[in-house]
Design a protein around this motif. Structure first.
Motif, mmCIF file in Angstrom:
data_model
loop_
_atom_site.group_PDB
_atom_site.id
_atom_site.type_symbol
_atom_site.label_atom_id
_atom_site.label_comp_id
_atom_site.label_asym_id
_atom_site.label_seq_id
_atom_site.Cartn_x
_atom_site.Cartn_y
_atom_site.Cartn_z
ATOM 1 N N VAL A 136 47.473 46.119 38.866
ATOM 2 C CA VAL A 136 48.390 47.283 39.090
ATOM 3 C C VAL A 136 49.750 46.837 39.492
ATOM 4 O O VAL A 136 49.928 45.869 40.179
ATOM 5 C CB VAL A 136 47.822 48.465 40.009
ATOM 6 N N ASN A 137 50.746 47.747 38.913
ATOM 7 C CA ASN A 137 52.067 47.476 39.375
ATOM 8 C C ASN A 137 52.386 48.209 40.743
ATOM 9 O O ASN A 137 52.430 49.250 40.742
ATOM 10 C CB ASN A 137 52.885 48.162 38.297
ATOM 11 N N PHE A 138 52.600 47.199 41.761
ATOM 12 C CA PHE A 138 53.034 47.713 42.982
ATOM 13 C C PHE A 138 54.478 47.602 43.237
ATOM 14 O O PHE A 138 55.144 48.532 43.673
ATOM 15 C CB PHE A 138 52.493 46.610 43.818
ATOM 16 N N VAL A 139 55.247 46.706 42.831
ATOM 17 C CA VAL A 139 56.674 46.301 42.788
ATOM 18 C C VAL A 139 57.453 47.511 42.312
ATOM 19 O O VAL A 139 58.436 48.042 42.938
ATOM 20 C CB VAL A 139 57.171 45.145 42.238
ATOM 21 N N GLY A 140 56.953 47.827 41.091
ATOM 22 C CA GLY A 140 57.896 48.962 40.453
ATOM 23 C C GLY A 140 57.816 50.182 40.987
ATOM 24 O O GLY A 140 58.745 50.984 41.450
ATOM 25 N N GLU A 200 61.198 52.025 43.174
ATOM 26 C CA GLU A 200 61.365 53.417 42.868
ATOM 27 C C GLU A 200 61.605 54.288 43.970
ATOM 28 O O GLU A 200 62.530 55.047 44.070
ATOM 29 C CB GLU A 200 60.379 53.857 41.795
ATOM 30 N N LYS A 201 60.657 53.911 45.057
ATOM 31 C CA LYS A 201 60.482 54.852 46.198
ATOM 32 C C LYS A 201 61.307 54.412 47.274
ATOM 33 O O LYS A 201 62.270 55.312 47.798
ATOM 34 C CB LYS A 201 59.241 54.902 46.666
ATOM 35 N N PHE A 202 61.694 53.086 47.456
ATOM 36 C CA PHE A 202 62.543 52.561 48.536
ATOM 37 C C PHE A 202 63.812 51.852 48.298
ATOM 38 O O PHE A 202 64.657 51.748 48.958
ATOM 39 C CB PHE A 202 61.681 51.624 49.427
ATOM 40 N N MET A 203 63.924 51.533 46.923
ATOM 41 C CA MET A 203 65.309 51.110 46.469
ATOM 42 C C MET A 203 65.543 51.530 44.923
ATOM 43 O O MET A 203 65.320 50.456 44.073
ATOM 44 C CB MET A 203 65.132 49.392 46.312
ATOM 45 N N PRO A 204 65.795 52.972 44.770
ATOM 46 C CA PRO A 204 65.726 53.488 43.466
ATOM 47 C C PRO A 204 66.924 52.837 42.620
ATOM 48 O O PRO A 204 67.158 52.941 41.361
ATOM 49 C CB PRO A 204 65.870 54.745 43.734
ATOM 50 N N SER A 232 66.562 48.058 39.199
ATOM 51 C CA SER A 232 65.898 48.206 38.119
ATOM 52 C C SER A 232 64.527 47.277 38.057
ATOM 53 O O SER A 232 64.710 45.966 37.886
ATOM 54 C CB SER A 232 66.600 47.707 36.594
ATOM 55 N N TYR A 233 63.339 47.914 37.875
ATOM 56 C CA TYR A 233 61.992 46.979 37.917
ATOM 57 C C TYR A 233 62.246 46.397 36.447
ATOM 58 O O TYR A 233 61.780 44.956 36.742
ATOM 59 C CB TYR A 233 61.017 48.066 37.645
ATOM 60 N N ALA A 234 62.534 46.730 35.403
ATOM 61 C CA ALA A 234 62.672 45.878 34.248
ATOM 62 C C ALA A 234 63.432 44.550 34.487
ATOM 63 O O ALA A 234 63.112 43.392 34.017
ATOM 64 C CB ALA A 234 62.983 46.700 32.969
ATOM 65 N N THR A 235 64.680 44.799 35.080
ATOM 66 C CA THR A 235 65.416 43.776 35.374
ATOM 67 C C THR A 235 64.870 42.810 36.276
ATOM 68 O O THR A 235 64.826 41.335 35.983
ATOM 69 C CB THR A 235 66.802 44.017 35.574
ATOM 70 N N GLU A 236 64.267 43.134 37.273
ATOM 71 C CA GLU A 236 63.688 42.497 38.128
ATOM 72 C C GLU A 236 62.515 41.567 37.469
ATOM 73 O O GLU A 236 62.291 40.536 38.201
ATOM 74 C CB GLU A 236 63.081 43.155 39.482
ATOM 75 N N GLU A 244 47.315 58.571 47.976
ATOM 76 C CA GLU A 244 47.493 59.180 46.508
ATOM 77 C C GLU A 244 48.655 58.034 45.898
ATOM 78 O O GLU A 244 48.271 57.829 44.818
ATOM 79 C CB GLU A 244 48.065 60.552 46.634
ATOM 80 N N TRP A 245 49.540 57.700 46.778
ATOM 81 C CA TRP A 245 50.454 56.861 46.125
ATOM 82 C C TRP A 245 49.759 55.514 45.627
ATOM 83 O O TRP A 245 49.819 55.021 44.331
ATOM 84 C CB TRP A 245 51.556 56.272 47.162
ATOM 85 N N TRP A 246 49.131 54.876 46.406
ATOM 86 C CA TRP A 246 48.105 53.600 46.095
ATOM 87 C C TRP A 246 47.361 53.920 44.903
ATOM 88 O O TRP A 246 46.898 53.096 44.106
ATOM 89 C CB TRP A 246 47.356 53.269 47.425
ATOM 90 N N ARG A 247 46.456 55.000 44.879
ATOM 91 C CA ARG A 247 45.585 55.417 43.953
ATOM 92 C C ARG A 247 46.340 55.450 42.526
ATOM 93 O O ARG A 247 45.912 55.061 41.624
ATOM 94 C CB ARG A 247 45.040 56.859 44.260
ATOM 95 N N ASP A 248 47.435 56.322 42.682
ATOM 96 C CA ASP A 248 48.142 56.502 41.325
ATOM 97 C C ASP A 248 49.064 55.113 40.763
ATOM 98 O O ASP A 248 49.781 55.212 39.802
ATOM 99 C CB ASP A 248 49.153 57.672 41.334
#
Length: 190
Positions: free
Chosen positions: A18-22, A26-30, A33-37, A69-73
């Motif tokens: 599962v994608n944790f970093v993206g 999004e939540k803490f450093m919007p 860009s995840y794609a760039t990272e 729910e954040w972790w579940r999703d």
């Protein structure tokens, strides 16, 4: 009659299945860009804290604020479903082995994720010390270099999945390499 060596595949969850970093970015450093990272190496940083210069206490506080729910999703990583399916169809016993944060919501959310994906959480091991599960015939697939090294030192086999925070990272084919390595392990141990 000699005892048969058990065979077991242990799959990490965060940044393997599962994608944790993206979602975390999004939540803490919007503004990042995840794609760039994910297309660049983290210049020697091995985790989010060191890469972004986040204070350890702040990071723990951020993790504690996340709901179950954040972790579940958390969404699948590219190739995560293929990796899980390979383990499931291997004929070898397998389990998810994940280190939850100190927040009870992380453990609850990961259990909910397993329930949602697998139909139950019987194959979920919540464990801060994965190396204690090491032994002959046991392989850990993980993206954390420190987990992989400790597991090998404890007598298990391990596959390091390439991610920006480790030296196995190659954005062009890192997940394909992880799948190939697990396929070879299964062929040699099945």
């Amino acid at each position: 009659m000699p005892l048969r060596t058990r065979k077991l595949i242990l799959l990490d969850m965060d940044e393997l299945l599962v994608n944790f970093v993206g979602p975390w970015l999004e939540k803490f450093m919007p503004h990042i860009s995840y794609a760039t990272e994910m297309a660049t190496q983290w210049q020697g940083a091995t985790d989010l804290q060191s890469h972004y210069g986040i204070d350890r206490d702040q990071f723990r506080q951020d993790l504690s604020s996340l709901s179950a729910e954040w972790w579940r999703d958390l969404p699948w990583m590219t190739g995560g479903q293929d990796l899980l399916e390979m383990a499931r169809l291997s004929g070898i016993d397998w389990a998810l082995c994940t280190k939850p944060s100190e927040s009870p919501n992380a453990a609850a959310g990961k259990m909910m994720w397993a329930q949602q994906v697998l139909g139950n959480s019987n194959r979920l091991i919540l464990c801060n010390w994965k190396h204690r599960l090491a032994g002959p015939g046991v392989v850990l697939v993980d993206d954390m270099t420190s987990n992989v090294e400790a597991f090998r030192e404890a007598g298990g086999e391990a596959i390091l999945a390439g991610r920006p925070g480790n030296n196995a990272f190659d954005p062009t084919h890192c997940f394909r390499d992880t799948l190939s390595a697990l396929r070879v392990w299964i062929e040699n141990n099945g």
